[in-house]
Design a protein around this motif. Structure first.
Motif, mmCIF file in Angstrom:
data_model
loop_
_atom_site.group_PDB
_atom_site.id
_atom_site.type_symbol
_atom_site.label_atom_id
_atom_site.label_comp_id
_atom_site.label_asym_id
_atom_site.label_seq_id
_atom_site.Cartn_x
_atom_site.Cartn_y
_atom_site.Cartn_z
ATOM 1 N N ASN A 1 0.736 -1.215 -0.074
ATOM 2 C CA ASN A 1 -0.015 -0.057 0.067
ATOM 3 C C ASN A 1 0.735 1.272 -0.103
ATOM 4 O O ASN A 1 0.674 2.423 -0.713
ATOM 5 C CB ASN A 1 -0.963 0.033 1.199
ATOM 6 N N GLU B 1 2.235 1.800 -3.455
ATOM 7 C CA GLU B 1 0.924 2.555 -4.146
ATOM 8 C C GLU B 1 1.070 4.041 -4.168
ATOM 9 O O GLU B 1 0.704 4.751 -4.983
ATOM 10 C CB GLU B 1 -0.245 1.675 -3.933
ATOM 11 N N GLU B 2 1.126 4.515 -2.901
ATOM 12 C CA GLU B 2 1.119 5.995 -2.360
ATOM 13 C C GLU B 2 2.379 6.663 -3.153
ATOM 14 O O GLU B 2 2.239 7.706 -3.863
ATOM 15 C CB GLU B 2 1.164 6.241 -1.068
ATOM 16 N N ARG C 1 5.304 12.120 -6.090
ATOM 17 C CA ARG C 1 4.080 11.673 -5.619
ATOM 18 C C ARG C 1 3.976 12.377 -4.281
ATOM 19 O O ARG C 1 5.025 12.943 -3.772
ATOM 20 C CB ARG C 1 4.124 10.153 -5.227
ATOM 21 N N THR D 1 2.445 11.208 1.616
ATOM 22 C CA THR D 1 1.236 10.949 2.318
ATOM 23 C C THR D 1 1.760 9.448 2.982
ATOM 24 O O THR D 1 0.981 8.564 2.982
ATOM 25 C CB THR D 1 -0.198 11.126 1.773
#
Length: 531
Positions: free
Chosen positions: A5, A8-9, A301, A304
Motif C-alpha cells: 500500500n 502504491e502511494e 508523488r 502521504t
C-alpha cells in the motif's frame, strides 16, 4: 498498513526505481564476464611436445621443421602430431616410409610443449602447461571459483540480512575489484586459484543484492518486469565477453578488462537506496521513512506516508527450517536452484563440444538468451511462475535427451537443439531468481537467497566435473544433466504460485496464509526421481 500500500502511494514503478536499476546494470554485466571467463582464459590451444632437445646429433638439427616433426612425433589418425607423446629417439627411417610408426616406442613429453598461438596469445593452460595429464586443472580452476561463490552465498546471505543490502553491496564491489585485478598478476597456478576463489566470494554479494533490491522496491504488478529486464544485463555481459575475448587474446589483460567496470559501480553506489522493506523489518523506521520520502519526491508523488509498525527481531538461517512450511520451501527451492545452475553452466561451459569457433558458439549461446528472456517475461504473467519454472526445466532436459540420439554427422541439427536447450535453461534461471525472491518473506529473504545461491553454486561447482566424465563414456555427462533438469522441474511443480500475490513480510505470513494457496502435499516420489 502493508508495504504494498505504501508503494502504491509513493509510486511502485517510476523514475526512482528505473534510475537505480540502470545504475545496477553495469555491475550485473560484470557477473557473466567472470562466471564464464574460464571458457577463454583456461582454453587449451592445439599443442605438441617440444622436441628441440631430442637426441640424434647434428643430423637431427640439420633437418627441416617438417622432417623433425616426422621423426620426433607419432601422429593421430587424422595425420596431426599427437599432443602428449614423442618418440624416445629420432626415427629417421620414417623419412622414407612414415607408415611404419605403429610399434615404435613413445614417452610422455619430456621438455614441455609447443603451443599454437594463432587463437590465443596466452592462457593459463599455456603459461603453466595445464595440458595432457594436468588438463583437468583448467576445469578445476572453474570449480574453485564457484566454490568461492558458493561459500560467499552463505556468508553474504547472512550479512545482507544483518547489516543491510547497501553496505554489503559496497563490500562486494571492493572485494571483487581487489581480487579480480590481483588474479591477473598471479605468478603461479596456486596463487591464481586462491585469488579466483576470493573473486568468486566477492562477486556473490553483488548477486545477492541487486536482484533483491530491485524486487523489494517495486509493486506487485511490475515484479516480473524488473526481474526479467534487469536480467538482460547478464545476456549483454555474456555477449560482450565473447567480443572482448576475441579482441584480447592475453588472459591477464582480459581478466583486468572485465573487472574494470566495477570501478564505475563503486562511484555510483552512493545513489543506490537501501531496501525500505529491510529497514522496516529491522525496526529502522526513521531511515526507511527517509528513503520512502526520497522515492515519493523522485516519482513526484505526495508524501502521504502512513505510520508503519516497528519490528526489531534478528533472523538467521535456522529460521528457514524452524517451521513446517518454511522447511518445505527451503527443501524444494534448494533442489530447483541446484538443477537450474548445473544445467545452465554445463551447457554454457561446453562451448567446444560442437567443433565450431568458440567465440561464435559463446556469442550464439549468449544471444539466444535475449529472446528467451523476452518470451519468459510474457509467459510469467500469463502462465504463472510455477508452470514457467517447471516447464523450462523439463523442456531443457528433453532437448538434451534428443541431442543424445541425433547422429554427430548432423552437427547443424545438434547445434540448433543445443541452442534451444541453452535458451530454455536461461529462461529457467531468469524465472528462479524472481520466483525465489517472491517466495521468501522479507525478514529472511536474503538468508533464503543466500541458501538458494549456495545450492546453485554447488550445482555450478559440480558442472565442470560432470563434463570431465566424457572420458568415461561420451554421453554420460548429457545423461546426468538431463536427469537433474527433469528432476528439478518435477520439484518445481510442488512449489506454490506467486503470481499477483503480495510479497510476504514475516514467517507468519508464509505459515498462515501465503503457502496455503494452491498447495499440494509434498510428493516424495518426485523427490526420489530427482535423487
Amino acid at each position: 498498513m502493508t508495504f504494498e500500500n505504501i508503494l502504491e502511494e509513493i509510486g511502485g514503478f517510476g523514475p526512482f526505481q528505473i534510475t537505480f536499476m540502470v545504475l545496477l546494470f553495469v555491475p550485473r554485466m560484470v557477473l557473466p564476464c567472470h562466471f564464464l571467463l574460464n571458457n577463454f582464459i583456461a582454453a587449451s590451444p592445439p599443442h605438441r611436445c617440444d622436441i628441440s632437445t631430442l637426441g640424434g646429433g647434428g643430423l637431427f638439427r640439420n633437418l627441416t621443421r617438417e622432417q623433425r616433426l616426422t621423426v620426433g612425433l607419432p601422429v593421430r589418425e587424422d595425420g596431426a602430431p599427437k599432443s602428449c607423446e614423442m618418440f624416445t629417439e629420432p626415427q629417421f627411417q620414417l623419412l622414407a616410409n612414415s607408415s611404419d610408426a605403429g610399434n615404435l616406442s613413445t614417452v610422455q613429453c619430456r621438455s614441455g610443449w609447443v603451443y599454437d598461438n594463432s587463437t590465443f596469445t596466452s592462457t593459463i593452460a599455456t603459461e603453466w602447461d595445464l595440458v595432457c595429464d594436468r588438463k583437468s586443472l583448467t576445469q578445476t580452476t572453474s570449480s574453485i571459483f564457484f566454490i568461492g561463490v558458493m561459500i560467499g552465498a552463505i556468508t553474504f546471505g547472512f550479512l545482507c540480512d544483518k547489516y543491510g543490502r547497501k553496505n554489503t553491496l559496497l563490500a562486494s564491489y571492493v572485494m571483487s575489484i581487489v581480487f579480480g585485478f590481483a588474479s591477473a598478476f598471479a605468478n603461479s597456478y596456486i596463487v591464481f586459484a586462491v585469488l579466483r576463489f576470493l573473486t568468486g566470494f566477492g562477486l556473490t554479494g553483488i548477486i545477492a543484492n541487486v536482484v533483491v533490491i530491485g524486487i523489494e522496491w517495486v509493486d506487485t504488478r511490475h515484479r516480473a518486469c524488473i526481474g526479467v529486464v534487469g536480467s538482460l544485463s547478464w545476456s549483454v555481459g555474456n555477449m560482450l565477453l565473447a567480443g572482448l575475448a576475441y579482441l584480447i587474446n592475453d588472459w591477464r589483460t582480459l581478466t583486468m578488462v572485465v573487472t574494470a567496470p566495477l570501478g564505475f559501480a563503486v562511484l555510483t553506489w552512493w545513489w543506490i537506496p537501501e531496501s525500505a522493506r529491510w529497514l522496516l523489518a529491522h525496526g529502522k523506521v526513521e531511515k526507511a521513512q527517509f528513503y520512502l520520502e526520497k522515492c515519493a519526491k523522485f516519482n513526484k508523488r505526495p508524501k502521504t506516508l502512513s505510520d508503519t509498525e516497528k519490528q526489531d527481531k534478528s533472523y538467521t538461517y535456522l529460521h528457514l527450517i524452524k517451521t513446517p512450511k518454511m522447511r518445505r520451501l527451503t527443501l524444494l527451492t534448494g533442489i530447483v536452484w541446484f538443477g537450474v545452475a548445473l544445467t545452465y553452466y554445463a551447457i554454457s561451459l561446453n562451448i567446444g563440444g560442437f567443433g565450431l569457433n568458440i567465440y561464435l558458439t559463446h556469442f550464439i549461446y549468449a544471444a539466444i538468451e535475449v529472446p528467451a528472456k523476452l518470451v519468459i517475461y510474457f509467459c510469467l504473467d500469463i502462465f504463472g511462475r510455477k508452470k514457467c519454472q517447471a516447464g523450462t526445466l523439463l523442456l531443457t532436459g528433453i532437448s538434451i535427451v534428443v541431442n543424445i540420439f541425433i547422429p554427430r554427422d548432423l552437427w547443424h541439427v545438434r547445434v540448433v537443439v543445443a541452442v534451444l536447450g541453452k535458451g530454455l535453461s536461461e529462461s529457467a534461471f531468469t524465472t528462479v531468481f524472481l520466483y525465489t525472491t517472491e517466495l521468501y518473506p522479507t525478514v529472511v529473504r536474503q538468508n533464503g537467497m543466500g541458501y538458494s545461491n549456495f545450492m546453485s553454486r554447488l550445482g555450478v561447482t559440480v558442472a565442470p566435473l560432470v563434463l570431465l566424465l566424457v572420458d568415461v563414456w561420451s554421453v554420460l555427462p548429457q545423461i546426468i544433466i538431463c536427469t537433474v533438469a527433469i528432476g528439478s522441474g518435477l520439484a518445481a511443480l510442488l512449489l506454490p504460485e506467486t503470481l499477483n500475490v503480495r510479497l510476504p513480510e514475516t514467517i507468519e505470513d508464509v505459515e498462515k496464509t501465503r503457502l496455503n494457496e494452491q498447495q499440494r502435499p509434498l510428493n516424495y516420489v518426485s523427490l526420489l526421481i530427482f535423487f
